[in-house]
Motif scaffolding. Structure first.
Motif, PDB file in Angstrom:
ATOM      1  N   UNK A   1      57.674  32.134  66.657  1.00 48.55           N
ATOM      2  CA  UNK A   1      57.450  31.224  65.532  1.00 48.55           C
ATOM      3  C   UNK A   1      58.732  30.507  65.113  1.00 48.55           C
ATOM      4  N   UNK A   2      59.862  31.200  65.161  1.00 42.84           N
ATOM      5  CA  UNK A   2      61.132  30.582  64.766  1.00 42.84           C
ATOM      6  C   UNK A   2      61.503  29.468  65.748  1.00 42.84           C
ATOM      7  N   UNK A   3      61.329  29.721  67.039  1.00 41.75           N
ATOM      8  CA  UNK A   3      61.632  28.693  68.046  1.00 41.75           C
ATOM      9  C   UNK A   3      60.709  27.490  67.853  1.00 41.75           C
TER      10      UNK A   3
ATOM     11  N   UNK B   1      61.393  20.875  63.947  1.00 41.49           N
ATOM     12  CA  UNK B   1      62.412  20.234  63.107  1.00 41.49           C
ATOM     13  C   UNK B   1      63.282  19.280  63.933  1.00 41.49           C
ATOM     14  N   UNK B   2      63.703  19.739  65.098  1.00 39.62           N
ATOM     15  CA  UNK B   2      64.532  18.898  65.967  1.00 39.62           C
ATOM     16  C   UNK B   2      63.735  17.683  66.435  1.00 39.62           C
TER      17      UNK B   2
ATOM     18  N   UNK C   1      63.179  10.459  64.084  1.00 35.27           N
ATOM     19  CA  UNK C   1      63.682   9.670  62.947  1.00 35.27           C
ATOM     20  C   UNK C   1      64.879   8.817  63.334  1.00 35.27           C
ATOM     21  N   UNK C   2      65.556   9.149  64.436  1.00 36.53           N
ATOM     22  CA  UNK C   2      66.678   8.321  64.893  1.00 36.53           C
ATOM     23  C   UNK C   2      66.225   6.888  65.177  1.00 36.53           C
ATOM     24  N   UNK C   3      64.981   6.732  65.609  1.00 36.33           N
ATOM     25  CA  UNK C   3      64.477   5.401  65.924  1.00 36.33           C
ATOM     26  C   UNK C   3      64.238   4.560  64.657  1.00 36.33           C
TER      27      UNK C   3
END
Length: 122
Positions: free
Chosen positions: A103-105, A111-112, A118-120
């Motif tokens: 679940x953490x991965x 998130x990543x 969002x960079x775009x």
């Protein structure tokens, strides 16, 4: 021969605000609307050579601005990086889902992925 239309449109997007209305208008007609010099000269009531001179000067201005500031190049590099990040994170997410479904991965991968996408928008 016309320059790459995508590059010309990006130059206009980034630096078009510094052009005169006439420069911007002729440039858009030629590079974006794909009108010929003759068509623009007819529309504007000036000679074909006059249109060519304005477009040539405008191209030189935009290319000089890009040479000095490099905003289009930086934009393209950011886009390429974001695409690579999206592909890598998608692969991590898929591998994790098939193997141990941690679940953490999964949360960190999501998130990543959001950050990369969002960079775009920058």
């Amino acid at each position: 021969m016309k320059d790459n239309p995508v590059t010309m449109a990006l130059l206009l997007d980034f630096y078009g605000g510094s052009l005169t209305e006439k420069q911007r208008d002729y440039f858009e007609q030629y590079h974006c609307a794909d009108l010929s010099l003759s068509e623009i000269s007819e529309n504007e009531g000036i000679t074909r050579q006059g249109v060519r001179d304005v477009i040539s000067r405008t191209e030189a201005i935009l290319k000089e601005m890009e040479l000095n500031l490099g905003l289009v190049d930086k934009h393209k590099k950011l886009y390429e990086i974001s695409e690579k990040l999206v592909a890598a994170v998608t692969e991590i997410y898929e591998v994790n889902s098939k193997r141990n479904n941690n679940a953490v991965i999964n949360q960190r991968a999501e998130e990543i992925l959001e950050l990369a996408q969002s960079l775009n928008d920058i």
